[in-house]
Design a protein around this motif. Structure first.
Motif, PDB file in Angstrom:
ATOM      1  N   GLY A  36       0.831  -1.190   0.058  1.00  0.00           N
ATOM      2  CA  GLY A  36      -0.048   0.164   0.092  1.00  0.00           C
ATOM      3  C   GLY A  36       0.842   1.250  -0.114  1.00  0.00           C
ATOM      4  N   VAL A  37       1.861   1.481   0.926  1.00  0.00           N
ATOM      5  CA  VAL A  37       2.805   2.419   0.799  1.00  0.00           C
ATOM      6  C   VAL A  37       3.569   2.613  -0.381  1.00  0.00           C
ATOM      7  N   GLU A  38       4.077   1.358  -1.095  1.00  0.00           N
ATOM      8  CA  GLU A  38       4.514   1.377  -2.473  1.00  0.00           C
ATOM      9  C   GLU A  38       3.840   2.034  -3.386  1.00  0.00           C
ATOM     10  N   GLU A  39       2.292   1.688  -3.280  1.00  0.00           N
ATOM     11  CA  GLU A  39       1.393   2.155  -4.399  1.00  0.00           C
ATOM     12  C   GLU A  39       1.260   3.645  -4.243  1.00  0.00           C
ATOM     13  N   LEU A  40       1.355   4.295  -2.990  1.00  0.00           N
ATOM     14  CA  LEU A  40       1.627   5.592  -2.744  1.00  0.00           C
ATOM     15  C   LEU A  40       2.723   6.239  -3.600  1.00  0.00           C
ATOM     16  N   GLY A  41       3.769   5.546  -3.532  1.00  0.00           N
ATOM     17  CA  GLY A  41       5.281   5.988  -4.390  1.00  0.00           C
ATOM     18  C   GLY A  41       4.609   6.014  -5.818  1.00  0.00           C
ATOM     19  N   HIS A  42       3.976   5.082  -6.410  1.00  0.00           N
ATOM     20  CA  HIS A  42       3.594   4.943  -7.709  1.00  0.00           C
ATOM     21  C   HIS A  42       2.746   5.943  -8.104  1.00  0.00           C
ATOM     22  N   LEU A  43       1.780   6.430  -7.286  1.00  0.00           N
ATOM     23  CA  LEU A  43       0.762   7.527  -7.405  1.00  0.00           C
ATOM     24  C   LEU A  43       1.496   8.682  -7.621  1.00  0.00           C
ATOM     25  N   GLU A  44       2.602   8.924  -6.856  1.00  0.00           N
ATOM     26  CA  GLU A  44       3.264  10.308  -7.066  1.00  0.00           C
ATOM     27  C   GLU A  44       4.291  10.240  -8.568  1.00  0.00           C
ATOM     28  N   MET A  45       4.741   9.141  -8.908  1.00  0.00           N
ATOM     29  CA  MET A  45       5.364   9.026 -10.176  1.00  0.00           C
ATOM     30  C   MET A  45       4.580   9.053 -11.309  1.00  0.00           C
ATOM     31  N   VAL A  46       3.244   8.613 -11.232  1.00  0.00           N
ATOM     32  CA  VAL A  46       2.244   8.618 -12.330  1.00  0.00           C
ATOM     33  C   VAL A  46       1.793  10.240 -12.401  1.00  0.00           C
TER      34      VAL A  46
END
Length: 172
Positions: A36-46
């Motif tokens: 879940g935390v890694e997906e927040l990082g992906h959100l920032e990248m996108v």
């Protein structure tokens, strides 16, 4: 779009971080937290990619095309919406509180995100964008594998006589 669409990073992060509360097994709760935390990082990248691709657009830019309605509502800011323009909604996520149901939902979410990244790669002619999308796609595959392992671990911990692998919290 994988920012706020039905298969996007916003939904994935909220899904996993919400599911973790009812997960009875610490190692699986930790997995949901980590992903879940890694997906927040992906959100920032996108979000960064979207902003970089749209920040210099103006209403008279010939590339505006179908982006015009979005631009009218949000300018060049990043807004959690699907590629179709539908805004993000909590109905995009599944949180049932049943271990197998939630983890199966997570498998499907990762697979749908991977397919969407595949579709983006088919359309992208920007090597910088494609490199980031390939990285994110690889992470979705790893998450899919981890959720598959999580389902097996959950089944091993549950009553193997029960065909449906009922939630031990509810089935005492």
């Amino acid at each position: 779009m994988l920012y706020g669409g039905p298969d996007g990073e916003l939904g994935a992060s909220i899904r996993y971080l919400s599911q973790r509360y009812s997960m009875p097994y610490p190692e699986l709760k930790g997995l949901l937290t980590d992903i879940g935390v890694e997906e927040l990082g992906h959100l920032e990248m996108v979000g960064t990619i979207v902003y970089q691709l749209t920040r210099k657009l103006s209403p008279d830019d010939p590339r505006m095309g179908n982006f015009a309605p979005y631009f009218t509502d949000h300018g060049a800011s990043v807004y959690p919406a699907a590629a179709s323009g539908a805004p993000w909604t909590a109905s995009y996520i599944g949180v049932k509180g049943d271990i197998i149901c939630d983890l199966t939902e997570d498998l499907a979410a990762e697979q749908k995100a991977r397919v969407t990244y595949d579709n983006i790669l088919r359309q992208s002619d920007d090597p910088d964008v494609s490199d980031v999308i390939r990285f994110l796609r690889e992470r979705e595959i790893i998450h899919f594998q981890r959720f598959g392992e999580a389902i097996q671990l959950a089944k091993d911990k549950m009553n193997q006589k029960n065909v449906y692998y009922m939630n031990p919290v509810l089935d005492r």
